[in-house]
Scaffold this motif. Structure first.
Motif, PDB file in Angstrom:
ATOM      1  N   GLY A  23       0.855  -1.187   0.000  1.00 21.03           N
ATOM      2  CA  GLY A  23       0.000   0.000   0.000  1.00 21.03           C
ATOM      3  C   GLY A  23       0.887   1.231   0.000  1.00 21.03           C
ATOM      4  N   GLY A  25       0.096   4.503  -1.223  1.00 18.74           N
ATOM      5  CA  GLY A  25      -0.658   5.690  -1.620  1.00 18.74           C
ATOM      6  C   GLY A  25      -0.105   6.904  -0.887  1.00 18.74           C
ATOM      7  N   CYS A  47       4.791  -3.252  -2.484  1.00 18.17           N
ATOM      8  CA  CYS A  47       3.654  -3.788  -3.235  1.00 18.17           C
ATOM      9  C   CYS A  47       2.520  -2.772  -3.272  1.00 18.17           C
ATOM     10  N   SER A  49      -1.303  -2.399  -5.711  1.00 19.13           N
ATOM     11  CA  SER A  49      -2.039  -2.898  -6.872  1.00 19.13           C
ATOM     12  C   SER A  49      -1.922  -1.930  -8.052  1.00 19.13           C
ATOM     13  N   ALA A  85      -0.349  -0.631   4.592  1.00 24.61           N
ATOM     14  CA  ALA A  85      -0.850   0.759   4.597  1.00 24.61           C
ATOM     15  C   ALA A  85      -1.873   0.900   3.476  1.00 24.61           C
ATOM     16  N   LEU A  94      -6.396  -8.480   4.437  1.00 24.46           N
ATOM     17  CA  LEU A  94      -4.965  -8.568   4.108  1.00 24.46           C
ATOM     18  C   LEU A  94      -4.140  -9.018   5.317  1.00 24.46           C
ATOM     19  N   GLU A 108      -1.775  -0.560   9.521  1.00 25.19           N
ATOM     20  CA  GLU A 108      -2.050   0.842   9.812  1.00 25.19           C
ATOM     21  C   GLU A 108      -3.349   0.942  10.620  1.00 25.19           C
ATOM     22  N   LYS A 109      -3.508   2.053  11.327  1.00 22.33           N
ATOM     23  CA  LYS A 109      -4.744   2.244  12.086  1.00 22.33           C
ATOM     24  C   LYS A 109      -5.914   2.488  11.136  1.00 22.33           C
ATOM     25  N   PRO A 110      -7.109   2.115  11.498  1.00 19.04           N
ATOM     26  CA  PRO A 110      -7.500   1.255  12.611  1.00 19.04           C
ATOM     27  C   PRO A 110      -7.254  -0.217  12.255  1.00 19.04           C
ATOM     28  N   GLY A 135      -0.796   0.552  13.817  1.00 15.25           N
ATOM     29  CA  GLY A 135      -0.056   1.810  13.697  1.00 15.25           C
ATOM     30  C   GLY A 135      -0.680   3.001  14.399  1.00 15.25           C
TER      31      GLY A 135
HETATM   32  N1  LIG Z   1      -0.638   6.867  11.126  1.00 13.81           N
HETATM   33  C1  LIG Z   1      -1.008   7.928  10.447  1.00 13.81           C
HETATM   34  O1  LIG Z   1      -0.764   9.074  10.858  1.00 13.81           O
HETATM   35  C2  LIG Z   1      -1.756   7.755   9.143  1.00 13.81           C
HETATM   36  C3  LIG Z   1      -1.901   8.843   8.281  1.00 13.81           C
HETATM   37  C4  LIG Z   1      -2.596   8.641   7.080  1.00 13.81           C
HETATM   38  C5  LIG Z   1      -3.136   7.405   6.767  1.00 13.81           C
HETATM   39  N2  LIG Z   1      -2.982   6.381   7.657  1.00 13.81           N
HETATM   40  C6  LIG Z   1      -3.561   5.059   7.373  1.00 13.81           C
HETATM   41  O2  LIG Z   1      -2.865   4.482   6.270  1.00 13.81           O
HETATM   42  C7  LIG Z   1      -3.745   3.642   5.518  1.00 13.81           C
HETATM   43  C8  LIG Z   1      -3.698   4.047   4.049  1.00 13.81           C
HETATM   44  O3  LIG Z   1      -4.182   5.365   3.928  1.00 13.81           O
HETATM   45  P1  LIG Z   1      -3.792   6.272   2.663  1.00 13.81           P
HETATM   46  O4  LIG Z   1      -4.338   7.616   2.941  1.00 13.81           O
HETATM   47  O5  LIG Z   1      -2.365   6.092   2.338  1.00 13.81           O
HETATM   48  O6  LIG Z   1      -4.686   5.560   1.526  1.00 13.81           O
HETATM   49  P2  LIG Z   1      -4.448   5.621  -0.058  1.00 13.81           P
HETATM   50  O7  LIG Z   1      -5.768   5.283  -0.654  1.00 13.81           O
HETATM   51  O8  LIG Z   1      -3.785   6.907  -0.426  1.00 13.81           O
HETATM   52  O9  LIG Z   1      -3.411   4.453  -0.348  1.00 13.81           O
HETATM   53  C9  LIG Z   1      -3.744   3.101  -0.241  1.00 13.81           C
HETATM   54  C10 LIG Z   1      -2.912   2.327  -1.273  1.00 13.81           C
HETATM   55  O10 LIG Z   1      -3.163   0.925  -1.091  1.00 13.81           O
HETATM   56  C11 LIG Z   1      -3.220   0.320  -2.393  1.00 13.81           C
HETATM   57  N3  LIG Z   1      -3.956  -0.944  -2.260  1.00 13.81           N
HETATM   58  C12 LIG Z   1      -5.263  -1.135  -1.977  1.00 13.81           C
HETATM   59  N4  LIG Z   1      -5.555  -2.451  -1.899  1.00 13.81           N
HETATM   60  C13 LIG Z   1      -4.395  -3.103  -2.147  1.00 13.81           C
HETATM   61  C14 LIG Z   1      -4.051  -4.486  -2.208  1.00 13.81           C
HETATM   62  N5  LIG Z   1      -4.952  -5.453  -1.993  1.00 13.81           N
HETATM   63  N6  LIG Z   1      -2.766  -4.816  -2.484  1.00 13.81           N
HETATM   64  C15 LIG Z   1      -1.842  -3.856  -2.723  1.00 13.81           C
HETATM   65  N7  LIG Z   1      -2.119  -2.531  -2.673  1.00 13.81           N
HETATM   66  C16 LIG Z   1      -3.374  -2.159  -2.379  1.00 13.81           C
HETATM   67  C17 LIG Z   1      -3.902   1.354  -3.269  1.00 13.81           C
HETATM   68  O11 LIG Z   1      -3.602   1.147  -4.634  1.00 13.81           O
HETATM   69  C18 LIG Z   1      -3.275   2.655  -2.730  1.00 13.81           C
HETATM   70  O12 LIG Z   1      -2.099   3.009  -3.433  1.00 13.81           O
HETATM   71  C19 LIG Z   1      -5.118   3.803   6.172  1.00 13.81           C
HETATM   72  O13 LIG Z   1      -5.322   2.741   7.058  1.00 13.81           O
HETATM   73  C20 LIG Z   1      -5.014   5.105   6.947  1.00 13.81           C
HETATM   74  O14 LIG Z   1      -5.869   5.114   8.085  1.00 13.81           O
HETATM   75  C21 LIG Z   1      -2.288   6.540   8.809  1.00 13.81           C
END
Ligand SMILES: NC(=O)c1ccc[n+]([C@@H]2O[C@H](COP(=O)([O-])OP(=O)(O)OC[C@H]3O[C@@H](n4cnc5c(N)ncnc54)[C@H](O)[C@@H]3O)[C@@H](O)[C@H]2O)c1
Length: 357
Positions: A23, A25, A47, A49, A85, A94, A108-110, A135
């Protein structure tokens, strides 16, 4: 107590665990950066997708292997741990797949998008003697830890209430409300500081921009001790603010994350004297010094990554564990329920403390 790891120490495997980050993103690249900078962990795979996301990062980290399929990582026997993540709705599935393949797992949280699923993950990790970590980054933050020390030492006296604002412009999540996105930060901090779950929760809010996904929420939590906490969460604010005010009978604290003086301790308060005669009602205000303690400047995200690496290689688990992570899921779930029911008070009933054993 909401602390305690909740799962058994993992067997010692390698001195330096080999991990994969899944993940990439918005948040995943931050986890990748801190893992890569550490010498006690070895990142082997990334990794996502979406191939554009791995392509961008393999240019920056040419030594890591990239894949679009989690199976490639799960099939690699050299990999000890997986860092997830991905969007909230994917965490359970996952994480379960990773642990079924025998991998220690950081989510990652939650932890999951429903309490029974969080419980299932915790039980599975416990049975398989795998490290499962969630996390909750702020629990590794020096200011948050300093406030905990003040509370534990009784320096603030009885805590009357807390009020928190966690707002900024974006990033709207596609699958969950702001309660599930930003709420876990405040819920985890409150549970860590107070070591007691709230008894009730209420939330109001609205879906100002995307229909059906609340982008602003005002959450009120009541605790058995009488303490109340109010948490304002929003993706729709002109500027970023992460500010918590704690009002105690002896002192008050302002914690403002990301500022030069992250904690300010105010020796301020009010004393009320019982009136002996009618009309003698008396309040005295105390307005003493303001102290801003010097705090270590370690990056919480890196400390968290180190805790995962250490848990895998030595079996030493973080102090705050899975009971807290599951309670966070329960609070988000209850807050969402209240939101859907026009701000109705949700009784939280029995807390989930059994995993602290
Ligand atoms: N600790 C923190 O301060 C903090 C801050 C932001 C986000 N987060 C957490 O991080 C996580 C991700 O958030 P984000 O904002 O980066 O989301 P995002 O949508 O920007 O990124 C998620 C990524 O996961 C990929 N993905 C989805 N399913 C997949 C799979 N089966 N296999 C491989 N890749 C896959 C997507 O293509 C995408 O690139 C969430 O749980 C969010 O709560 C935590």
């Amino acid at each position: 107590m909401l602390t305690g790891a909740g799962n058994l120490p993992a067997p010692r495997r390698h001195i330096i665990p080999k991990v994969a980050v899944v993940g990439l993103g918005y948040w995943g690249p931050n986890l990748l950066r801190v893992l890569f900078e550490r010498t006690d962990v070895d990142v082997r795979w990334i990794c996502d997708s979406d191939p554009a996301r791995t392509d961008r990062l393999t240019r920056r980290y040419p030594s890591v292997m990239a894949t679009q399929s989690l199976d490639d990582i799960l099939d690699d026997a050299r990999i000890d741990g997986v860092v997830l993540a991905t969007p909230v709705g994917t965490h359970y599935e996952l994480a379960k797949r990773c642990m079924e393949a025998g991998k220690h797992t950081f989510v990652e949280k939650p932890l999951a998008h429903a309490t029974p699923l969080a419980t299932e993950l915790i039980d599975f990790a416990t049975r398989q003697e795998l490290v499962l970590m969630c996390g909750h980054t702020f629990l590794f933050s020096p200011p948050v830890q300093a406030v905990k020390s003040l509370i534990d030492a009784g320096e603030l006296g009885d805590i009357y209430f807390m009020s928190s604002s966690r707002v900024n412009l974006g990033l709207h999540q596609r699958d969950v409300s702001v309660i599930w996105d930003l709420g876990p930060h405040d819920f985890s901090i409150l549970l860590y500081w107070l070591e007691e779950p709230p008894t009730t929760i209420r939330a109001t809010g609205r879906d100002s921009i995307v229909p059906g996904i609340a982008d602003v929420a005002f959450v009120t939590l009541e605790f058995g001790s009488g303490l109340i906490a109010n948490v304002e969460l929003s993706w729709l604010a002109p500027s970023k603010l992460r500010r918590t005010v704690i009002v105690g009978s002896k002192k008050m604290v302002v914690y403002e994350d990301g500022t030069a003086e992250a904690i300010k301790i105010f020796d301020r308060g009010v004393e009320y004297k019982d009136p002996e005669t009618f009309g003698e009602w008396h309040l005295s205000y105390r307005s003493g010094d303001i102290l801003s303690p010097n705090l270590p400047s370690q990056e919480p995200l890196s400390l968290q990554a180190g805790a995962f690496a250490r848990a895998i290689s030595t079996g030493e688990l973080p102090e705050h564990g899975l009971a807290l992570a599951r309670e966070v899921v329960r609070l988000a779930e209850a807050a969402d329920l209240s939101l859907d029911n026009g701000g109705e008070r949700v009784e939280l009933g029995e807390s989930l403390q059994s995993v602290t054993a």
